[in-house]
Design an enzyme around this catalytic site. Structure first.
Site, PDB file in Angstrom:
ATOM      1  N   GLY A  14       0.777  -1.233   0.000  1.00 41.35           N
ATOM      2  CA  GLY A  14       0.000   0.000   0.000  1.00 41.35           C
ATOM      3  C   GLY A  14       0.808   1.283   0.000  1.00 41.35           C
ATOM      4  CG  ASN A 110      -3.816  -0.490 -12.793  1.00 43.97           C
ATOM      5  OD1 ASN A 110      -3.677  -0.770 -11.593  1.00 43.97           O
ATOM      6  ND2 ASN A 110      -3.104  -1.093 -13.731  1.00 43.97           N
ATOM      7  CG  HIS A 112       1.595  -1.638 -15.439  1.00 35.68           C
ATOM      8  ND1 HIS A 112       1.271  -2.887 -14.945  1.00 35.68           N
ATOM      9  CD2 HIS A 112       2.641  -1.805 -16.270  1.00 35.68           C
ATOM     10  CE1 HIS A 112       2.107  -3.773 -15.473  1.00 35.68           C
ATOM     11  NE2 HIS A 112       2.942  -3.146 -16.283  1.00 35.68           N
ATOM     12  CD  GLU A 180      12.720   6.318  -3.274  1.00 33.11           C
ATOM     13  OE1 GLU A 180      12.879   5.840  -2.154  1.00 33.11           O
ATOM     14  OE2 GLU A 180      13.672   6.669  -4.003  1.00 33.11           O
ATOM     15  CB  ALA A 182       7.440   7.029 -12.038  1.00 33.34           C
TER      16      ALA A 182
HETATM   17  C1  GAR Z   1       3.266  -1.055  -7.441  1.00 29.49           C
HETATM   18  O1  GAR Z   1       4.546  -1.022  -8.004  1.00 29.49           O
HETATM   19  C2  GAR Z   1       2.185  -1.054  -8.522  1.00 29.49           C
HETATM   20  O2  GAR Z   1       2.530  -0.271  -9.619  1.00 29.49           O
HETATM   21  C3  GAR Z   1       2.179  -2.513  -8.900  1.00 29.49           C
HETATM   22  O3  GAR Z   1       2.320  -3.201  -7.676  1.00 29.49           O
HETATM   23  C4  GAR Z   1       3.014  -2.394  -6.737  1.00 29.49           C
HETATM   24  C5  GAR Z   1       2.169  -2.252  -5.494  1.00 29.49           C
HETATM   25  O4  GAR Z   1       2.851  -1.611  -4.467  1.00 29.49           O
HETATM   26  N1  GAR Z   1       0.980  -2.841  -9.604  1.00 29.49           N
HETATM   27  C6  GAR Z   1       0.930  -3.736 -10.577  1.00 29.49           C
HETATM   28  O5  GAR Z   1       1.872  -4.397 -10.933  1.00 29.49           O
HETATM   29  C7  GAR Z   1      -0.443  -3.881 -11.246  1.00 29.49           C
HETATM   30  N2  GAR Z   1      -0.320  -4.554 -12.499  1.00 29.49           N
HETATM   31  P1  GAR Z   1       2.091  -0.913  -3.240  1.00 29.49           P
HETATM   32  O6  GAR Z   1       1.120  -1.930  -2.636  1.00 29.49           O
HETATM   33  O7  GAR Z   1       3.205  -0.584  -2.277  1.00 29.49           O
HETATM   34  O8  GAR Z   1       1.387   0.314  -3.747  1.00 29.49           O
END
Ligand code: GAR
Length: 204
Positions: A14, A110, A112, A180, A182
């Site tokens: 998160g 979303n 990515h 960090e 982007a």
């Molecule tokens: C992030 O890097 C997000 O971009 C990626 O998972 C991570 C979650 O981190 N999402 C994907 O790969 C979706 N296809 P977070 O729980 O610390 O935000």
């Protein structure tokens, strides 16, 4: 102006949710407010982040609910209960069906962790995306915020930011740099943009 009600959907640590919560605190995100966090995984640390910020967190687990239909019904019920107008997938690792995404045209965002259309689509999530970029040997990667439609990572692109790959990068080091430089910047900006847009539509 009435703030756009945002639901953030999460599965893990998160940090992107945190970036949105911090943006609300610091005044970067003013046009929207996070009204609920929906977690697909009861163990997600993102739930603790929501609670610390005083935002209700609801668990909707596909595994516990038994079917995709029951999972999406629970999500829809939660969104309605909280009056959500915009959904932000912030590290949300469960698939949403076309039936679901069709109900929210240009209302689901979303983030990515690559420059779409590279390293995206089915099977590309989390660290796997960075592993693939390093395996391929690209010298630049980044993050993308896009609208969600029925095609995985295929909806209209809203914002992108490039990030350099450096010698000696591991998937973990690269993931952190992409977050960090982007993700944590783009996602609050996108939330503000779309919240404003929804607000304008509401005021007309
Ligand atoms: C992030 O890097 C997000 O971009 C990626 O998972 C991570 C979650 O981190 N999402 C994907 O790969 C979706 N296809 P977070 O729980 O610390 O935000």
């Amino acid at each position: 102006m009435v703030k756009t009600k945002i639901a953030v959907m999460v599965s893990g640590g998160g940090t992107n949710l945190q970036a949105l919560l911090d943006a609300q605190e610091s005044g970067v995100l003013t046009a929207g407010e996070i009204v609920v966090v929906i977690a697909s995984n009861p163990k997600a640390y993102a739930i603790t982040r929501a609670e610390k910020a005083g935002v209700p967190a609801v668990v909707c687990s596909r595994k516990e609910l038994g079917s995709q239909a029951a999972f999406e019904e629970a999500i829809t019920r939660t969104l309605k209960e909280h009056g959500a107008e915009l959904i932000i997938l912030a590290g949300f690792m469960s698939i949403l069906s076309a039936d679901f995404t069709r109900q929210w045209p240009r209302r689901i965002l979303n983030v990515h962790p690559s420059l779409i259309p590279s390293f995206c689509g089915k099977g590309f999530y989390g660290l796997k995306v960075h592993e693939a970029a390093l395996d391929y040997g690209v010298k630049v990667t980044g993050a993308t915020v896009h609208f969600v439609n029925e095609v995985p990572d295929g909806g209209e692109i809203l914002l992108q930011k490039a990030v350099e790959i450096l010698p000696g990068d591991t998937p973990e080091i690269l993931q952190r740099r992409v977050m960090e430089q982007a993700e944590w910047k783009l996602l609050p900006q996108a939330a503000q943009l779309v919240s404003e847009e929804i607000g304008k539509g509401r005021d007309q």
